[in-house]
Design an enzyme around this catalytic site. Structure first.
Site, short mmCIF file in Angstrom:
data_model
loop_
_atom_site.label_atom_id
_atom_site.label_comp_id
_atom_site.label_asym_id
_atom_site.label_seq_id
_atom_site.Cartn_x
_atom_site.Cartn_y
_atom_site.Cartn_z
N HIS A 1 0.84 -1.21 0.00
CA HIS A 1 0.00 0.00 0.00
C HIS A 1 0.88 1.26 0.00
O HIS A 1 0.62 2.21 -0.74
CB HIS A 1 -0.87 0.06 1.26
CG HIS A 1 -1.91 -1.01 1.39
ND1 HIS A 1 -1.98 -1.84 2.48
CD2 HIS A 1 -2.92 -1.37 0.57
CE1 HIS A 1 -3.01 -2.66 2.34
NE2 HIS A 1 -3.59 -2.41 1.18
N LYS B 1 -17.56 -6.95 6.39
CA LYS B 1 -16.24 -7.57 6.29
C LYS B 1 -15.59 -7.57 7.67
O LYS B 1 -15.48 -6.52 8.30
CB LYS B 1 -15.39 -6.74 5.31
CG LYS B 1 -14.32 -7.50 4.57
CD LYS B 1 -13.78 -6.62 3.44
CE LYS B 1 -12.45 -7.09 2.96
NZ LYS B 1 -11.89 -6.22 1.91
N ARG C 1 -1.62 -5.49 -8.80
CA ARG C 1 -0.55 -6.44 -8.48
C ARG C 1 -0.34 -7.45 -9.59
O ARG C 1 0.77 -7.84 -9.89
CB ARG C 1 -0.87 -7.18 -7.18
CG ARG C 1 -0.76 -6.34 -5.95
CD ARG C 1 -1.32 -7.03 -4.75
NE ARG C 1 -2.75 -7.27 -4.93
CZ ARG C 1 -3.57 -7.67 -3.96
NH1 ARG C 1 -3.10 -7.90 -2.76
NH2 ARG C 1 -4.85 -7.85 -4.20
N SER D 1 -2.83 -7.79 2.70
CA SER D 1 -3.08 -7.69 4.15
C SER D 1 -3.57 -9.03 4.68
O SER D 1 -3.20 -9.44 5.79
CB SER D 1 -4.12 -6.62 4.44
OG SER D 1 -3.67 -5.36 4.03
O1 PNS Z 1 -8.52 -2.96 0.24
P1 PNS Z 1 -9.72 -3.49 -0.49
O2 PNS Z 1 -10.67 -4.16 0.48
O3 PNS Z 1 -9.36 -4.36 -1.65
O4 PNS Z 1 -10.48 -2.20 -1.10
C1 PNS Z 1 -11.67 -2.32 -1.85
C2 PNS Z 1 -12.43 -0.99 -1.81
C3 PNS Z 1 -12.76 -0.64 -0.35
C4 PNS Z 1 -11.58 0.12 -2.40
C5 PNS Z 1 -13.75 -1.14 -2.64
O5 PNS Z 1 -14.46 -2.23 -2.18
C6 PNS Z 1 -14.61 0.10 -2.57
O6 PNS Z 1 -14.36 1.07 -3.26
N1 PNS Z 1 -15.62 0.10 -1.66
C7 PNS Z 1 -16.48 1.23 -1.40
C8 PNS Z 1 -17.95 0.96 -1.76
C9 PNS Z 1 -18.21 1.25 -3.23
O7 PNS Z 1 -18.00 2.35 -3.70
N2 PNS Z 1 -18.66 0.22 -3.96
C10 PNS Z 1 -18.93 0.31 -5.39
C11 PNS Z 1 -17.69 0.04 -6.20
S1 PNS Z 1 -17.98 0.23 -7.93
#
Ligand code: PNS
Length: 159
Positions: free
Chosen positions: A18, A42, A91, A128
């Site tokens: 990150h 989650k 990644r 993570s």
């Molecule tokens: O670290 P992660 O868990 O892989 O991050 C994923 C994250 C939190 C960036 C993604 O799930 C997200 O943007 N969530 C916010 C909710 C949202 O906007 N959902 C619609 C996505 S198109």
């Protein structure tokens, strides 16, 4: 006009992977907001407050980076903060399909652009979830997280 971007994620906890993306984003934008996205469905090891404190600690060296949290759609966070771009690390090809889908949806929902930065090769296998699993079973994760994160992580998994 100030160029801003958001680096969103769960950051449970923040890793060197990150940090690599945040640092590189901070060299491309005037301001980078690291957004801890809250997802109650989650299960997380660290509380949102703990995650924010750890990110603030390790990002102190980047003067144009600040940390925030958000419960809801990422595009609503972008709208509220007038942020036109999301920065994500890629990644591997396995990340691409879902990331592409989200980037297209976020653009469709609110015109927010997603900029992908390819993860530095030494972090391409890092996540993570793996770090937490390895630490839980007593493995050495000191190469994957900053020392302040390691200290808190070891406290958590030993508790
Ligand atoms: O670290 P992660 O868990 O892989 O991050 C994923 C994250 C939190 C960036 C993604 O799930 C997200 O943007 N969530 C916010 C909710 C949202 O906007 N959902 C619609 C996505 S198109």
């Amino acid at each position: 006009m100030k160029r801003s971007a958001v680096c969103p994620g769960s950051f449970d906890p923040i890793t060197y992977g990150h940090l690599d993306i945040i640092e590189r984003a901070s060299s491309l934008y005037d301001e980078v907001v690291v957004a801890v996205m809250i997802n109650h469905s989650k299960k997380s090891l660290f509380t949102v407050e703990e995650r924010i404190a750890l990110i603030e600690d390790v990002c102190r060296k980047f003067p144009n980076v600040r940390v925030d949290s958000w419960h809801g759609l990422l595009v609503d966070f972008c709208k509220k903060n007038e942020i036109p771009a999301i920065v994500k690390g890629l990644r591997a090809v396995s990340d691409f399909e879902y990331e592409l889908q989200m980037s297209q949806m976020n653009h469709q929902l609110a015109g927010v652009e997603t900029v992908f930065i390819s993860t530095s090769p030494q972090y391409s296998y890092l996540s993570s979830s793996l770090v937490k699993e390895i630490a839980t079973y007593g493995g050495d994760v000191s190469a994957y997280v900053p020392s302040s994160v390691l200290t808190q992580l070891l406290k958590k998994v030993k508790a």
